[in-house]
Every structure is written in structure tokens, then in C-alpha cells.
Design an enzyme around this catalytic site. Structure first.
Site, PDB file in Angstrom:
ATOM      1  N   ARG A   4       0.871  -1.179   0.000  1.00 29.87           N
ATOM      2  CA  ARG A   4       0.000   0.000   0.000  1.00 29.87           C
ATOM      3  C   ARG A   4       0.907   1.228   0.000  1.00 29.87           C
ATOM      4  NH1 ARG A   4       2.463   1.998   3.671  1.00 29.87           N
ATOM      5  NH2 ARG A   4       0.878   3.613   3.756  1.00 29.87           N
ATOM      6  N   GLY A   5       0.272   2.412  -0.099  1.00 30.43           N
ATOM      7  CA  GLY A   5       1.053   3.634  -0.283  1.00 30.43           C
ATOM      8  C   GLY A   5       1.110   3.928  -1.778  1.00 30.43           C
ATOM      9  N   ARG A  52      -7.228  -0.088  -6.934  1.00 32.44           N
ATOM     10  CA  ARG A  52      -7.595   0.930  -5.932  1.00 32.44           C
ATOM     11  C   ARG A  52      -7.800   2.232  -6.706  1.00 32.44           C
ATOM     12  NH1 ARG A  52      -4.165   1.274  -0.609  1.00 32.44           N
ATOM     13  NH2 ARG A  52      -6.126   2.119   0.168  1.00 32.44           N
ATOM     14  N   ASP A  61      -1.976  10.842  -1.870  1.00 31.17           N
ATOM     15  CA  ASP A  61      -2.297   9.922  -2.963  1.00 31.17           C
ATOM     16  C   ASP A  61      -2.616  10.643  -4.252  1.00 31.17           C
ATOM     17  OD1 ASP A  61      -2.949   8.452  -0.343  1.00 31.17           O
ATOM     18  OD2 ASP A  61      -2.802   6.888  -1.862  1.00 31.17           O
TER      19      ASP A  61
HETATM   20  O1  MRU Z   1      -4.500   3.109   2.230  1.00 28.21           O
HETATM   21  P1  MRU Z   1      -3.031   3.340   2.122  1.00 28.21           P
HETATM   22  O2  MRU Z   1      -2.259   2.781   3.267  1.00 28.21           O
HETATM   23  O3  MRU Z   1      -2.479   2.920   0.789  1.00 28.21           O
HETATM   24  O4  MRU Z   1      -2.876   4.920   2.205  1.00 28.21           O
HETATM   25  C1  MRU Z   1      -1.606   5.482   2.083  1.00 28.21           C
HETATM   26  C2  MRU Z   1      -1.589   6.952   2.268  1.00 28.21           C
HETATM   27  O5  MRU Z   1      -2.604   7.589   2.443  1.00 28.21           O
HETATM   28  C3  MRU Z   1      -0.245   7.628   2.172  1.00 28.21           C
HETATM   29  O6  MRU Z   1      -0.206   8.760   2.977  1.00 28.21           O
HETATM   30  C4  MRU Z   1      -0.018   8.058   0.715  1.00 28.21           C
HETATM   31  O7  MRU Z   1      -0.220   6.987  -0.153  1.00 28.21           O
HETATM   32  C5  MRU Z   1       1.328   8.603   0.508  1.00 28.21           C
HETATM   33  S1  MRU Z   1       2.550   7.320   0.480  1.00 28.21           S
HETATM   34  C6  MRU Z   1       4.054   7.966   0.162  1.00 28.21           C
END
Ligand code: MRU
Length: 350
Positions: free
Chosen positions: A51-52, A94, A241
Site C-alpha cells: 500500500r502507499g 484501488r 495519494d
Molecule cells: O490506504 P493506504 O495505506 O495505501 O494509504 C496510504 C496513504 O494515504 C499515504 O499517505 C499516501 O499513499 C502517501 S505514500 C508515500
């Protein structure tokens, strides 16, 4: 030694297999899953094993590589159609992070200009995925260098979710300046919001910063206001994101609340991201699809029910912080400050 060298990579490709660190299992266990096709990678992205925003883009790029490597079809047209189908599926695994679609589109653009032999196609896909990953590594280094100017000795920095090494190729976006500070011997007090419902702050940020030897203090999300009121926080640093054309910032649910608090207490609120997170085609955050995840993430923690069975639940995974609440956006090309929209455009065009 760089502070992040001890950390496992979120994704690592080797000889036809994509190795994905299962982030759902952290911090209790470090488990690496082997993905041999796009279906494995799609599952890993949907289930938050990886994730991220940048990391899911990198994973999807390698997902197309392993799919092509393990697919036997009669002719090249069949292989191309097969990969295009998987590109569409991975792209929509996603919906909120623009980096996912960006990386898949980049892979497909490369595919459409390479030669027509199977060997050429595989080489082109591998090369493009490797470039996406290598560029991300360089970008995170640059974000770290630019963000370092915001940090002063002993400053208190609050972060939300996980925008660290686990969310990218290496080092992170929001956490990159903090790793850079550690490497320069600059002491910083880091506070990590636990980040309900999935607890990326508690499980991932607190873990990776601790593994790297940085000074991190975990707080529940509802403690941020009182720490700010007490003067413990000098700066907020988060990832994102998607940044829309007007400078709105789409990030993990709860970011908006942190931004409002920071504004109230006069604390600078900075966002760090690669330029690929900037979505010039979308005018404002209101137009971004916000992923709504399974309510079980809210009603359960580690499979233990914490709410009455059958209760109504909402579970938006992201929120939109209006540009007006953002002090600046740290990119690999420098920091854009207000007026955000025009300064970002200028910075990214440079
Ligand atoms: O649902 P996730 O864990 O994928 O969400 C991640 C985030 O909101 C992070 O802050 C974002 O992707 C930045 S990652 C460098």
C-alpha cells in the site's frame, strides 16, 4: 550507513517473481509473499499487503512484467491483449492514488512502442518497471533533501498514516526529510498518529522509524489537538495519494482533521510527494473518487470485534484537504508554497 538500509523493501523483483512484504502482518511478523502473476499482485494491492501511492504503482508495473513472463499464448497479438486486460484490472485495483494509473499507463505506453518479438516485449516491460522503481528511489532522496530545510534541532514533527519507506521504493516521501535529518545528526522528535481504521501509523510508521533508530512517539489520532495545544508540534508532514490541479490534497482519512488543527494552532502543514502524484487533469479534490473500504476495518481490530454486530458503518479510506490549509508541497523539484496551484504548475513545468 543510510538510516533506511535495515528496512525490508515493500516490493522487490527478482528472476520472474515479485516479492511483496505483507504489510498487513506488520509489526508482528515480517512475511514476504511471492507473486508470480498479475492476479497475485492485484490481490496484494486490494488487500493492502502492499500500500502507499508510489508503492502500489511500482507493484503494478512489476505485476505486468511477471504476468507477461509467465503467460504462454500462441501469438504476440494474444499476449498484447492479455497484458492490456491485466493493465486495466491492476489500474482499477484501488481508485484514489493516481500513481497506480500513472505507472500502468506508462507501462502500456512503452509496450505500444516496442518491437513485436516476445523477447523485445519482455525486455521493454522489465526496463520500464525498473525505471519507474529507480526514478522513485531518486525522487525520494530529492524530497528528503528539499524537506530537510523545514527541520530545526529538536523540532516536533507530526505525521499521519505511513508515507515512509514501506509506501515507496525506499525512504518515503513525508518521512524522507526525517531520515535525511537522522543521517545528518539533526535531532527531531517525531509523533506518529495511529491512523484508524487500519493503523498504518501504529503498525507501519512507528515500526519503520523505530527499526531505523529514529525518535518516534506514537499517539492516538484524537490526541493530536492536545499535543498541538501544548506546543509539542512545530510542523506537520504527510504524504498524499493525489494532488489536484487547484492544489487540493487527497490523503489518508484523518489528514483533513490534522490540517484543520494545524491551521487553528498556526502550525505549518506540509505535504510531500513525487510529481507523478500531481493530477493536472482533475480540477479539484471534490472530483476524486474516494475509496470506500469494507466496514469490517472499522468494526474490528485484528479480527476482534469492537462494535455491535450489524451496526451501520462508513469507511472512506481518504479525505480531501483544501489547498488553503496546505502551507507547501515538497516535490523532487523543490517546495511549492501558496498560491499553490500556480506555483506547483510552475515548479513541475520547470
Ligand atoms: O490506504 P493506504 O495505506 O495505501 O494509504 C496510504 C496513504 O494515504 C499515504 O499517505 C499516501 O499513499 C502517501 S505514500 C508515500
Amino acid at each position: 550507513m543510510p538510516a533506511t538500509d535495515a528496512l525490508p523493501r515493500a516490493v522487490r523483483y527478482q528472476d520472474g517473481t515479485l516479492y511483496v512484504l505483507d504489510q498487513r502482518r506488520l509489526p508482528a511478523a515480517v512475511i514476504i509473499e511471492a507473486c508470480k502473476g498479475a492476479a497475485d499482485v492485484e490481490h496484494a494491492i486490494r488487500e493492502l499487503q502492499v500500500r502507499g501511492a508510489p508503492a502500489i504503482g511500482i507493484a503494478a508495473a512489476w505485476g505486468l512484467v511477471v504476468e507477461a513472463e509467465h503467460t504462454e499464448v500462441a501469438d504476440m497479438a494474444g499476449l498484447l491483449a492479455h497484458i492490456s486486460g491485466w493493465a486495466a484490472r491492476l489500474r482499477s485495483a484501488r481508485p484514489t492514488a493516481v500513481n497506480l494509473a500513472w505507472a500502468v499507463d506508462r507501462m502500456m505506453a512503452r509496450l505500444n512502442t516496442c518491437g513485436s518479438e516476445r523477447g523485445e516485449l519482455l525486455a521493454a516491460l522489465r526496463e520500464e518497471a525498473q525505471s519507474i522503481e529507480d526514478e522513485d528511489r531518486a525522487i525520494c532522496q530529492a524530497i528528503g533533501r528539499h524537506g530537510l530545510e523545514l527541520l530545526t534541532p529538536d523540532c516536533g514533527v507530526l505525521t499521519h498514516c505511513n508515507a515512509g519507506s514501506l509506501a515507496v521504493s525506499e525512504r518515503g516521501t513525508a518521512l524522507a526529510p526525517l531520515y535525511a535529518a537522522a543521517e545528518q545528526g539533526l535531532p527531531v522528535r517525531i509523533f506518529a498518529d495511529e491512523t484508524r481504521p487500519v493503523l498504518q501509523g501504529a503498525r507501519l510508521t512507528a515500526w519503520e522509524l523505530g527499526q531505523a533508530g529514529l525518535d518516534v512517539t506514537l499517539i492516538c489520532d484524537n490526541m493530536a489537538a492536545s499535543l498541538m495545544a501544548a506546543g509539542n508540534i512545530d510542523l506537520v508532514l504527510v504524504g498524499t495519494d493525489r494532488v489536484t490541479a487547484n492544489g487540493d490534497v487527497v490523503n489518508k482519512i484523518g489528514t483533513l482533521g490534522v490540517a484543520i488543527l494545524a491551521h487553528h494552532y498556526g502550525i505549518p502543514f506540509y505535504v510531500a510527494c513525487p510529481s507523478s502524484t500531481f493530477d493536472a487533469a482533475t480540477a479539484t479534490g471534490a472530483e476524486v473518487e474516494i475509496e470506500e473500504r469494507d466496514g469490517r476495518e472499522v468494526t474490528h481490530i485484528a479480527d476482534i470485534p469492537i462494535a455491535p454486530e450489524g451496526v451501520k458503518v462508513r469507511n472512506p479510506a481518504f479525505d480531501v484537504t483544501p489547498a488553503a490549509l496546505v502551507t507547501g508541497i515538497i516535490t523532487e523539484r523543490g517546495i511549492a508554497r501558496a498560491p499553490l496551484a500556480s506555483n506547483l504548475r510552475r515548479l513541475l513545468a520547470a
